[in-house]
Design an enzyme around this catalytic site. Structure first.
Site, mmCIF file in Angstrom:
data_model
loop_
_atom_site.group_PDB
_atom_site.id
_atom_site.type_symbol
_atom_site.label_atom_id
_atom_site.label_comp_id
_atom_site.label_asym_id
_atom_site.label_seq_id
_atom_site.Cartn_x
_atom_site.Cartn_y
_atom_site.Cartn_z
ATOM 1 C CG ASP A 132 -7.845 3.693 12.893
ATOM 2 O OD1 ASP A 132 -7.055 3.570 13.845
ATOM 3 O OD2 ASP A 132 -8.858 4.406 12.932
ATOM 4 C CG ASP A 160 -6.138 4.635 6.435
ATOM 5 O OD1 ASP A 160 -7.079 5.307 6.896
ATOM 6 O OD2 ASP A 160 -5.950 3.431 6.711
#
Length: 286
Positions: free
Chosen positions: A20, A18
């Site tokens: 952010d 991932d």
């Protein structure tokens, strides 16, 4: 390290990250990200950056990563907009003209893939509506999207997130919240919501690299998207506490969102993977 942890991490051949809250927060790269990626390179482990945020095109994301000091190739990146594009091509090739509720980068991504963008005009009837994280949202376009949804057009959402993480003093209203407004106005939810936790986000990466689910660790900071998708796809779900979720959240998570491993951030995860590679296999395990 417990033998079961070591055995699971020793099989990892690819790490899906991932963005952010995991490798950076807003415009700030976490200090442990570069050493973690260097460690993966040294171990011969591949990696892909994965994001539910479709507000930028793949080229814009690669530019951002390069500015942060992470030069990458298109093969290192997969976004929820690309997941929608891939699915429409494979499953609904009849849907070519789209009303796209998204910023210019997302609209350009669909354009490069051969889709046409319908105008904000009741006479320009689209084949389908695709709602995304529209950082350039205008009231008129929101109303037009709701109109076509109310008229029964096929309706898709790029991602389920209600807010997007940021290091700025604001709340970034994301795709899930925009779709909630449309549902409140029309009584209709999207026909399908892409992005995490939809397992199609990982299926493409598995196919691209010839991987089995047990060889992939999905790493992220959210239980209901990152970890849930790992569970849905049969991959290892690793929660890092550098973003949204807390340790208390992880301990209280339902089984569908329960991570296989929890680490403070990428640094101890990298150490655990390296240690697992150096640990002799337990008798009876392969």
């Amino acid at each position: 390290m417990p033998a079961t942890v070591s055995a699971s991490l020793s099989r990892v051949r690819h790490v899906v990250l991932d963005m952010d809250g995991t490798i950076y927060n807003g415009g700030t790269l976490f200090p442990w990200t570069k050493p973690f990626l260097a460690r993966l390179d040294a171990l011969g482990i591949g990696y892909t950056f994965l994001t539910n945020n479709p507000s930028k095109s793949a080229a814009e994301y690669l530019d951002k990563l390069a500015r942060l000091g992470l030069p990458s190739t298109p093969g290192h990146l997969y976004t929820s907009a690309l997941a929608v594009i891939d699915w429409l091509r494979a499953s609904r090739p009849d849907l070519r003209r789209l009303f796209l509720l998204g910023p210019p980068g997302m609209i350009a991504e669909f354009g490069r893939a051969g889709f046409q963008s319908a105008d904000d005009d009741p006479a320009d009837s689209p084949d389908a509506v695709v709602a995304g994280f529209d950082t350039s949202l205008t009231y008129a376009r929101l109303c037009r999207a709701a109109w076509w949804v109310s008229q029964g057009r096929p309706y898709f959402a790029t991602n389920p997130d209600y807010v997007c993480p940021t290091d700025q003093p604001t709340v970034l209203v994301d795709c899930g919240s925009i779709c909630a407004a449309i549902e409140a106005a029309t009584g209709r939810a999207p026909d399908r919501v892409f992005g995490k936790p939809d397992p199609s986000m990982l299926a493409g990466i598995l196919a691209r690299h010839g991987l089995q689910p047990g060889e992939v660790a999905m790493v992220g900071d959210r239980l209901y998207t990152d970890v849930a998708m790992a569970k849905n796809a049969g991959c290892l779900g690793v929660l890092v506490l550098s973003g949204e979720a807390t340790r208390a959240d992880a301990e209280a998570a339902p089984s569908a969102h329960c991570p296989d491993f929890v680490f403070e951030n990428l640094a101890p995860l990298g150490e655990a993977i390296a240690d697992a590679r150096q640990t002799p296999p337990v008798s009876g395990h392969h």
